[in-house]
Design an enzyme around this catalytic site. Sequence first.
Site, PDB file in Angstrom:
ATOM      1  N   LYS A 193     -55.732 -81.145  28.708  1.00 26.19           N
ATOM      2  CA  LYS A 193     -54.497 -80.973  29.475  1.00 26.19           C
ATOM      3  C   LYS A 193     -54.176 -82.236  30.265  1.00 26.19           C
ATOM      4  O   LYS A 193     -53.058 -82.761  30.207  1.00 26.19           O
ATOM      5  CB  LYS A 193     -54.621 -79.784  30.419  1.00 26.19           C
ATOM      6  CG  LYS A 193     -53.338 -79.476  31.189  1.00 26.19           C
ATOM      7  CD  LYS A 193     -53.572 -78.572  32.376  1.00 26.19           C
ATOM      8  CE  LYS A 193     -54.042 -79.390  33.574  1.00 26.19           C
ATOM      9  NZ  LYS A 193     -54.066 -78.599  34.831  1.00 26.19           N
ATOM     10  N   ASP A 211     -50.857 -75.762  30.880  1.00 26.22           N
ATOM     11  CA  ASP A 211     -51.342 -75.334  32.189  1.00 26.22           C
ATOM     12  C   ASP A 211     -51.134 -73.827  32.334  1.00 26.22           C
ATOM     13  O   ASP A 211     -50.776 -73.144  31.368  1.00 26.22           O
ATOM     14  CB  ASP A 211     -50.647 -76.116  33.304  1.00 26.22           C
ATOM     15  CG  ASP A 211     -49.190 -75.709  33.486  1.00 26.22           C
ATOM     16  OD1 ASP A 211     -48.648 -74.974  32.633  1.00 26.22           O
ATOM     17  OD2 ASP A 211     -48.586 -76.114  34.499  1.00 26.22           O
TER      18      ASP A 211
END
Length: 325
Positions: A193, A211
Site C-alpha cells: 500500500k 487502504d
Amino acid sequence: MTASPAKKAAPAKKGTPAKKAVPAKSGTPAKKALRVKKVTPAEKAVASGKAVAVKKTAPVKVAVKPPKDESRTALVRRARRINRELAEVYPYAHPELDFENPFQLLVATVLSAQTTDLRVNQTTPALFARYPTPEELAAANPEEVEEILRPCGFFRMKTKSVMGLSKALVDDFGGEVPGRLEDLVKLPGVGRKTAFVVLGNAFGRPGITVDTHFQRLVRRWRWTQETDPDKIEAAVGALFPKSEWTDLSHHVIWHGRRICHARKPACGACPIAPLCPAYGEGESDPEKAQKLLKYEKGGFPGQRLKPPQAYLDAGGRPAPPLGAA
C-alpha cells in the site's frame, strides 16, 4: 316552396346548445376528466376513511441494485461508470499527505498508519524541518524523534520504522528513494500500500492503494468480495486500465472519507446512488445526509496544510497547523 323553411333553420345550428347537454350523460365524462386534478391512491384512501401507511419522501436518486448474478461485462461497465462519476465529483482529488519530495511522501505514508492524514500533516513540518534528509533522520536521537511523532500515535514503533527506512535508504540506495516496487517493499515499515502511494504520486507509476476506505467501498459496490488487500488489489485492478489505477484510488478514498463513511454513509447525498448495491444502508434522507458530509463537501477544512492550487480553486480550505485554535 315547402323546402325553404328548412334552409332558414340551418344557420340556427351554430347557436344551438346541443353539445352542452352531452356532459349530462353519465357515460361521457372524458372532456371534464382532462381538467380534473389527478387523485393519488393515498388521497383516495384518506377520503374513504381507510388507514394509510406514511412513508418518508424518497431521495431524487433511486438506486437500482445490480443483480446478484451480474455478468462480468456488466460489472466492468458499472465499475468504470462509478469511477467516471467520481472523477466529476472530485476533479481535484490528490494524495492528502503534504510532501515536497519522494522521501517526505514515503515517511508521511508510513506515519499515516492508524491515524489520519490530517494529524500526520500537522506533525511532519517539525520533523522535516529538523531532519530534512534520510542521512539526518537515520542519525537522529530516537527520543527526540519520538517526541516529535507523539501526536501520531504508536510513536515508538513509528520512530523505529522511519529511522530504519532512512538508514536503509542511505545504506542500500545512496540516500535516494527507489522507484521500483520490489525495492520499496524491502524497506522497514513499507508494504505494498505504502509503495503504491509513493510510486503513483512521487514517480507517476500506476498503482492501487488498498487502504481501509478502499476496501470498504469496493466491497459495498460488489466489485469484489475479497478481504485480503493483495487479492482486492488484483481483483479491482482487473476491472480498469492500468493507467487509471492511481486516480481511481484517489477517487474511491476521497469518496469514502467524505460521503460513504463506515458507520453512517450519506446515501441521500451520494452522487453514485443509482449505481450502488448498498444504497439505503446509510441515511437516505437528502437533508439529513447533507449534514453527514465531511471536509470540503461539508464546508469544512481539508486534511492538507498545503493543498494543491486546484483544490483551493475548487473551494477547498487548507487544514490548520498543529496546536491552532
